[in-house]
Structure formats: C-alpha cells, structure tokens
Design a protein around this motif. Sequence first.
Motif, PDB file in Angstrom:
ATOM      1  N   ILE A  47       6.884   1.884   1.524  1.00 34.36           N
ATOM      2  CA  ILE A  47       7.982   1.511   1.302  1.00 34.36           C
ATOM      3  C   ILE A  47       9.139   2.320   2.149  1.00 34.36           C
ATOM      4  CG2 ILE A  47      10.014   1.235  -0.550  1.00 34.36           C
ATOM      5  CD1 ILE A  47       8.575   2.437  -2.812  1.00 34.36           C
ATOM      6  N   ASP A  48       9.299   0.567   3.232  1.00 37.51           N
ATOM      7  CA  ASP A  48       9.925  -0.068   3.965  1.00 37.51           C
ATOM      8  C   ASP A  48      11.444   0.594   3.482  1.00 37.51           C
ATOM      9  OD1 ASP A  48      11.068   0.299   6.089  1.00 37.51           O
ATOM     10  OD2 ASP A  48      10.559  -1.829   6.936  1.00 37.51           O
ATOM     11  N   THR A  49      11.893   2.087   4.421  1.00 35.47           N
ATOM     12  CA  THR A  49      13.409   2.429   3.850  1.00 35.47           C
ATOM     13  C   THR A  49      14.210   2.658   5.264  1.00 35.47           C
ATOM     14  OG1 THR A  49      12.755   4.916   3.130  1.00 35.47           O
ATOM     15  CG2 THR A  49      12.901   3.499   1.594  1.00 35.47           C
ATOM     16  N   ALA A  50      13.702   1.447   6.097  1.00 35.22           N
ATOM     17  CA  ALA A  50      14.815   2.753   7.460  1.00 35.22           C
ATOM     18  C   ALA A  50      16.418   1.996   7.627  1.00 35.22           C
ATOM     19  CB  ALA A  50      13.947   1.340   8.430  1.00 35.22           C
ATOM     20  N   ALA A  51      16.163   1.270   6.872  1.00 33.33           N
ATOM     21  CA  ALA A  51      18.003   0.416   6.732  1.00 33.33           C
ATOM     22  C   ALA A  51      18.884   1.271   4.762  1.00 33.33           C
ATOM     23  CB  ALA A  51      17.994  -1.253   6.302  1.00 33.33           C
ATOM     24  N   ASN A  62       4.143  14.712 -10.643  1.00 31.95           N
ATOM     25  CA  ASN A  62       2.897  14.659  -9.112  1.00 31.95           C
ATOM     26  C   ASN A  62       1.535  14.655  -9.299  1.00 31.95           C
ATOM     27  OD1 ASN A  62       5.572  14.851  -7.782  1.00 31.95           O
ATOM     28  ND2 ASN A  62       6.029  16.671  -8.729  1.00 31.95           N
ATOM     29  N   SER A  63       1.118  15.364 -10.556  1.00 31.35           N
ATOM     30  CA  SER A  63      -0.515  15.181 -10.928  1.00 31.35           C
ATOM     31  C   SER A  63      -1.164  13.942 -10.346  1.00 31.35           C
ATOM     32  CB  SER A  63      -0.220  15.162 -11.868  1.00 31.35           C
ATOM     33  OG  SER A  63       0.055  14.404 -13.156  1.00 31.35           O
ATOM     34  N   VAL A  64      -0.340  12.360 -10.842  1.00 35.62           N
ATOM     35  CA  VAL A  64      -0.595  10.694 -10.787  1.00 35.62           C
ATOM     36  C   VAL A  64      -0.484  10.630  -8.864  1.00 35.62           C
ATOM     37  CG1 VAL A  64      -0.829   8.873 -10.680  1.00 35.62           C
ATOM     38  CG2 VAL A  64      -0.300  10.662 -12.861  1.00 35.62           C
ATOM     39  N   ILE A  65       0.675  11.228  -8.649  1.00 36.37           N
ATOM     40  CA  ILE A  65       1.170  10.171  -7.237  1.00 36.37           C
ATOM     41  C   ILE A  65       1.750  11.654  -6.572  1.00 36.37           C
ATOM     42  CG2 ILE A  65       1.248   7.710  -7.858  1.00 36.37           C
ATOM     43  CD1 ILE A  65       4.177   8.585  -7.971  1.00 36.37           C
ATOM     44  N   ALA A  66       1.634  11.654  -4.902  1.00 36.13           N
ATOM     45  CA  ALA A  66       2.173  12.809  -4.425  1.00 36.13           C
ATOM     46  C   ALA A  66       3.156  12.115  -3.627  1.00 36.13           C
ATOM     47  CB  ALA A  66       1.509  13.373  -3.292  1.00 36.13           C
ATOM     48  N   LEU A  67       4.377  12.500  -3.053  1.00 38.49           N
ATOM     49  CA  LEU A  67       5.301  11.942  -2.093  1.00 38.49           C
ATOM     50  C   LEU A  67       5.574  11.818  -0.896  1.00 38.49           C
ATOM     51  CD1 LEU A  67       7.380  10.368  -4.732  1.00 38.49           C
ATOM     52  CD2 LEU A  67       6.208   9.207  -3.497  1.00 38.49           C
ATOM     53  N   SER A  68       5.670  11.299  -0.063  1.00 36.46           N
ATOM     54  CA  SER A  68       5.766  11.721   1.569  1.00 36.46           C
ATOM     55  C   SER A  68       7.289  11.161   2.182  1.00 36.46           C
ATOM     56  CB  SER A  68       5.216  12.294   2.530  1.00 36.46           C
ATOM     57  OG  SER A  68       4.152  10.808   2.805  1.00 36.46           O
ATOM     58  N   GLN A  69       8.391  11.740   3.018  1.00 34.77           N
ATOM     59  CA  GLN A  69       9.226  11.004   3.219  1.00 34.77           C
ATOM     60  C   GLN A  69       9.512  11.373   4.651  1.00 34.77           C
ATOM     61  OE1 GLN A  69      12.793  11.013   1.091  1.00 34.77           O
ATOM     62  NE2 GLN A  69      13.544   9.609   2.395  1.00 34.77           N
ATOM     63  N   ASP A  70       9.706  10.115   5.555  1.00 34.73           N
ATOM     64  CA  ASP A  70      10.547  10.041   7.049  1.00 34.73           C
ATOM     65  C   ASP A  70      11.638   8.996   6.678  1.00 34.73           C
ATOM     66  OD1 ASP A  70       9.495   7.407   7.646  1.00 34.73           O
ATOM     67  OD2 ASP A  70       7.793   8.122   8.520  1.00 34.73           O
ATOM     68  N   GLU A  71      11.767   9.049   8.445  1.00 37.82           N
ATOM     69  CA  GLU A  71      13.365   7.949   8.529  1.00 37.82           C
ATOM     70  C   GLU A  71      13.039   6.764   8.528  1.00 37.82           C
ATOM     71  OE1 GLU A  71      14.538   8.868  12.666  1.00 37.82           O
ATOM     72  OE2 GLU A  71      15.140  10.815  11.906  1.00 37.82           O
ATOM     73  N   LYS A  72      11.676   6.571   7.995  1.00 29.86           N
ATOM     74  CA  LYS A  72      11.589   4.613   7.826  1.00 29.86           C
ATOM     75  C   LYS A  72      10.797   4.250   6.868  1.00 29.86           C
ATOM     76  CE  LYS A  72      11.212   4.389  12.724  1.00 29.86           C
ATOM     77  NZ  LYS A  72      10.741   3.604  13.951  1.00 29.86           N
ATOM     78  N   PHE A  74       8.904   6.157   3.208  1.00 30.59           N
ATOM     79  CA  PHE A  74       8.470   6.334   2.345  1.00 30.59           C
ATOM     80  C   PHE A  74       6.450   6.775   1.815  1.00 30.59           C
ATOM     81  CE2 PHE A  74      12.792   6.118  -0.191  1.00 30.59           C
ATOM     82  CZ  PHE A  74      13.372   7.359  -0.342  1.00 30.59           C
ATOM     83  N   SER A  75       6.035   7.248   1.138  1.00 31.50           N
ATOM     84  CA  SER A  75       4.551   7.041   1.588  1.00 31.50           C
ATOM     85  C   SER A  75       4.628   7.884  -0.363  1.00 31.50           C
ATOM     86  CB  SER A  75       3.745   7.779   2.898  1.00 31.50           C
ATOM     87  OG  SER A  75       4.431   7.678   4.474  1.00 31.50           O
ATOM     88  N   LEU A  76       3.488   7.302  -0.302  1.00 31.39           N
ATOM     89  CA  LEU A  76       2.906   7.676  -2.076  1.00 31.39           C
ATOM     90  C   LEU A  76       1.099   7.575  -2.076  1.00 31.39           C
ATOM     91  CD1 LEU A  76       2.537   4.848  -4.630  1.00 31.39           C
ATOM     92  CD2 LEU A  76       4.077   4.326  -2.718  1.00 31.39           C
TER      93      LEU A  76
END
Length: 430
Positions: A47-51, A62-72, A74-76
């Motif tokens: 999901i693009d959240t750069a703006a 968290n057992s179904v999906i794992a999330l990670s995030q950077d400046e631009k 969200f990755s699941l």
Amino acid sequence: MKKDFLRKIIGGILLVSLISLGFNKSFQEYMHIPKNITIFEGQDAEIDTAAIPAAAMTAGDNSVIALSQDEKKFSLHGEENGKSEMVLELAGFPIKKVDVNVLKDFKVIPGGQSIGVKLNTVGVLVVGHHQVNTEEGKESPGEKAGIKVGDLITEINGKRIEKMSDVAPYVQSAGNSGDALNITIMRDNKNIQTKLLPLKEKRENSYKLGLYIRDSAAGIGTMTFYHPGTKKYGALGHVISDMDTKKPIVVDDGEIVRSTVTSIEKGSSGNPGEKLARFSEDKEIIGNITTNSPFGIFGELNKEMTNGIMDTPMPITLSDQVKEGPAQILTVVDDDKVKLFDIEVVSSIPQKFPATKGLVIKVTDKELLKKTGGIVQGMSGSPIIQNGKVIGAVTHVFVNDPTSGYGVHIEWMLNEAGINIYDNGKQKAS
C-alpha cells in the motif's frame, strides 16, 4: 440579511476547503487505499503511503498477516489462511480499516503447448439452407419448418440425435411414408418443436431436409494451465464459434490431442496471421472437453503435460493485483517446442466479476515479431507470466495492429474450470 450573508460566506469557505482537499495528494492517496485486500499464503501486497508520511498501520491478527513499513509504503505478507484486518492511523487516531483475506496457497503448471481441438456438438448443427429441386419446383423443407441457421437438431420423433449419420434413416423413412418428422431443435438454450416433411430430389431416389448440417468441429489452440491436484486444465481463453454460423458451439463432448506447428502465416495490419499445424501422428487423446465458454475450453487431462521450461507449479495473480509492465508468454512457433517470449502488459482492468478482455498486451520480443508479426491465430491460450506468477492468457489480436491484443485474467479461467481458489468457498471481496 446578515444571517443569510454569513451563511453564504461559511458555505463558500467549506466549498473551497472541499475542493482544495480533493486536490490534496495525501487525501488522494488515502482515497486509493482499498477497503479489501485478498492475497495467497506466502504472497505479498503493498500500500503506497508516500504522501501520508505520518501514517501508521496495525494488524488485527499477526498469525494471518505480517506487516512492515518504510517511508513510502506498507507491506503485508500472507502468513496463513484466514481473515484479518489492518487499521490505518494518523496521529494516533484510526482513520481507515482494511479487511484482509488470506487464501490457501494455490499453484498451477503453465502450459504453452500447441493442442489440437475436436468438438462434438449437442445434436447436429444447422449451418445453412439449400433448395431441394423437386418435380414441382425448388423448396427448402427445413426453412419452411422454421429451422434457422445456428439451430441444433437434438431429437427426431422423440429419439436423441447425436451425429449426422443418425439423421438419414429418419429422412428416408418419412419421405417414403409421407409422414412429417417431429423435430426438436435447441435455439438460445430453449427447446422448440416443429414438423418437417422431407422432399424428394428430382431424378434421384432420395429425400432431403433442405438443410446443411454438421456434428463436429476441429482446430488448434494453446494450453494455458494444468492443475495437478484436480487434473483440470484450461486452454484458448476464448469461446470456439462455428465458422459458418459464428455462434458459440454447444458442446456435447470433445477431446484434445497434441499438435505440431508446421508453419506461420505472418500477421500484418488488417490481416491477422495464423499458426498452421497438424495433429500429432499418434492422435493420442490427452484430455477431454466438457465446457466451451467465453473464457476458453475446459476439461480434464489424461496425463500431465510438460513444456520443458516451466514445469513446476507456479502461483497465480488475482485480477486486481496485475501490474502494467514487462511480462512473458509461453507459446510454440516451431514444431512442438515451447519458448518464452517478451511482452508488455499495457493495461489491466481490476475486474470485480468474471469478464473477458481484462488485459491489453503488446509483443516486444524481436524474435517473435520477426517470426509471426506479433499475435496470430492459434496463439490464443498462451499463458502470460509476470514476476514468476501466471496472470492470464492471450485471447485476441488487434486486427489493425498485430503486435497488440487482449488477454483474459487467469482468475476467471480457473473459475470457469470449476477450480475454487477462494477461502471457504467465498469469492474475494473487491
């Protein structure tokens, strides 16, 4: 008056604010965040959240999906089959909820092989009328009985008709007795009853219906996928229509065999090319045909098919996750050797329900362009591969631009094959 003036001022301010908000990049990015996401186990989505730099996302399970995030973005990552949700937060306040459905891991073996197709119709297909030359003049009994081109004769005198040879005995018997035949025809999936009296051909001892009929059709195409778990396959990516009536053939049964490409008629603007092929010499039946639909032909294979390039099961991409950009197709242009060629996905429609022509593709491979001019007849069904996943199949060529054409999403071909890729039998939300 003052109250009305004040009300107009406030309304104007609100209107300007709403218009400004509509052009705000952060608001636009927020609006593009989907309400529902469906992925397979082991696969990822972004999901693009750069703006929206101050945004944060939390996962419900968290057992179904794992999330990670950077400046631009969200990755699941789909951890295991199940349902969860993500909540987008801004300054500690929840502003949007995204439902996530993680489907069970699913893979198919891509095809690319050239196949011969033999279809048997339900009953016999009426492909034309002809005038019987009688002593009294010329007349078509079939046309007089209201039988139209494209109709299927399914019964005569209450007996099922399966092939052309079933018809002749009834015709001669009725002609000799002078009794009209009770004929059942299928038209637009409806049964219609009519009577037909065969007429005797002048200077011949035979009676005629005044109809041209056919009970089978043959051609070539390309295998799209094979599902090892069910032995089900899909090919062509589009419906097979009768060459004379231009109507879809209603299939009683059919079979597929191996075929070999003998030559290529190169395509050009206004003149689509064609693969010329012959059925394999052994004419070994490798599968049956149970369905002829707008999404292709479907059935079960008698044995596994290999293409020599990608013979291990591969994941698929759902229609709403296909991206514009480089891709490849598997197809045959010489003999029976499957090769990989470069194409470009020009556009992809994230369809909510099964529909054809979900992809626009363009051939970019120099070798394929030199050999075929682009997409040619017989290439329909060639699987499209993108980022190591099967995303669809080639279906149609643009008549005025043979380098480009349409494709169908693999999701809909699997659906038509009767393969349930969705969790708990429920289709994905969109």
